[in-house]
Write a protein that holds these residues in place. Structure first.
Motif, PDB file in Angstrom:
ATOM      1  N   ARG A 109       2.417   1.710  -3.530  1.00 38.20           N
ATOM      2  CA  ARG A 109       1.445   2.195  -4.531  1.00 38.20           C
ATOM      3  C   ARG A 109       1.107   3.661  -4.306  1.00 38.20           C
ATOM      4  NH1 ARG A 109      -1.633  -2.659  -3.272  1.00 38.20           N
ATOM      5  NH2 ARG A 109      -0.879  -4.300  -4.611  1.00 38.20           N
ATOM      6  N   ARG A 110       0.921   4.033  -3.036  1.00 36.29           N
ATOM      7  CA  ARG A 110       0.596   5.432  -2.730  1.00 36.29           C
ATOM      8  C   ARG A 110       1.744   6.351  -3.115  1.00 36.29           C
ATOM      9  NH1 ARG A 110      -1.205   4.953   2.375  1.00 36.29           N
ATOM     10  NH2 ARG A 110       0.883   5.116   3.226  1.00 36.29           N
ATOM     11  N   ARG A 126       1.879   6.665  -6.912  1.00 35.93           N
ATOM     12  CA  ARG A 126       0.762   7.500  -7.395  1.00 35.93           C
ATOM     13  C   ARG A 126       1.065   8.979  -7.139  1.00 35.93           C
ATOM     14  NH1 ARG A 126      -3.001   4.401  -5.488  1.00 35.93           N
ATOM     15  NH2 ARG A 126      -3.041   5.346  -3.431  1.00 35.93           N
ATOM     16  N   ARG A 127       1.555   9.293  -5.952  1.00 37.18           N
ATOM     17  CA  ARG A 127       1.881  10.690  -5.624  1.00 37.18           C
ATOM     18  C   ARG A 127       2.995  11.221  -6.526  1.00 37.18           C
ATOM     19  NH1 ARG A 127       2.068  10.189   0.920  1.00 37.18           N
ATOM     20  NH2 ARG A 127      -0.176  10.268   1.276  1.00 37.18           N
ATOM     21  N   ARG A 154       0.836  -1.212   0.000  1.00 38.47           N
ATOM     22  CA  ARG A 154       0.000   0.000   0.000  1.00 38.47           C
ATOM     23  C   ARG A 154       0.862   1.250   0.000  1.00 38.47           C
ATOM     24  NH1 ARG A 154      -3.018  -2.982   3.650  1.00 38.47           N
ATOM     25  NH2 ARG A 154      -2.102  -1.881   5.415  1.00 38.47           N
ATOM     26  N   LYS A 155       1.904   1.261   0.826  1.00 37.64           N
ATOM     27  CA  LYS A 155       2.802   2.421   0.882  1.00 37.64           C
ATOM     28  C   LYS A 155       3.478   2.656  -0.461  1.00 37.64           C
ATOM     29  CE  LYS A 155       3.982   2.264   5.785  1.00 37.64           C
ATOM     30  NZ  LYS A 155       5.079   2.084   6.760  1.00 37.64           N
TER      31      LYS A 155
END
Length: 146
Positions: A60-61, A64-65, A57-58
């Motif tokens: 992917r985030r 994305r950012r 999750r970290k």
């Protein structure tokens, strides 16, 4: 139990979970043992799924950012590319060259690799970490093509 008594330790029954291994190397009687972020199977240790999921999750985030920031910077003319050095440092085992020279990276990926070496039977942990790193490299490559 003899070691526990010898060291004068107390075991809290409500915090203790007992796991029995069959000794055949194939099956665990009941649940696998969990300890300090690892799941201990008879076949060998693995990184706990919840720990891996949190790292995915970290990653992917962060990707994305970085994509959003890079697209905005490129569109406004402030930059010509996505900056990926921090992503390499955060999500891969690669050493990164900076102003001070080549640095050893301390992150989840390098932690997994060190853990695999300590456990000796490192197949499962190594597979988990390599899969995570391959995904990180794929995402970084996509960012480089912006």
């Amino acid at each position: 139990m003899g070691l526990i008594k010898a060291e004068k330790l107390e075991i809290s029954p409500h915090k203790t979970e007992r796991t029995e291994f069959t000794g055949t190397g194939a099956a665990v009687v009941g649940k696998a043992a969990q300890y300090l972020g690892f799941v201990l199977y008879e076949a060998g240790p693995a990184i706990r799924e919840s720990s891996l999921a949190r790292q995915w999750r970290k990653m992917r985030r962060a990707m994305r950012r970085t994509r959003i920031v890079a697209e905005r910077s490129i569109a406004s003319g402030k930059s010509t590319k996505a900056h990926t050095k921090r992503l390499y440092r955060r999500f891969t085992h690669l050493k990164v060259r900076d102003e001070e020279g080549l640095r050893v990276v301390r992150n989840f990926s390098s932690y997994g690799r060190r853990s695999a070496a300590v456990f000796d039977v490192d197949e499962k942990i190594t597979q988990q970490i390599k899969r995570f790193e391959r995904a990180a490299f794929r995402e970084i490559d996509k960012l480089k093509k912006l």
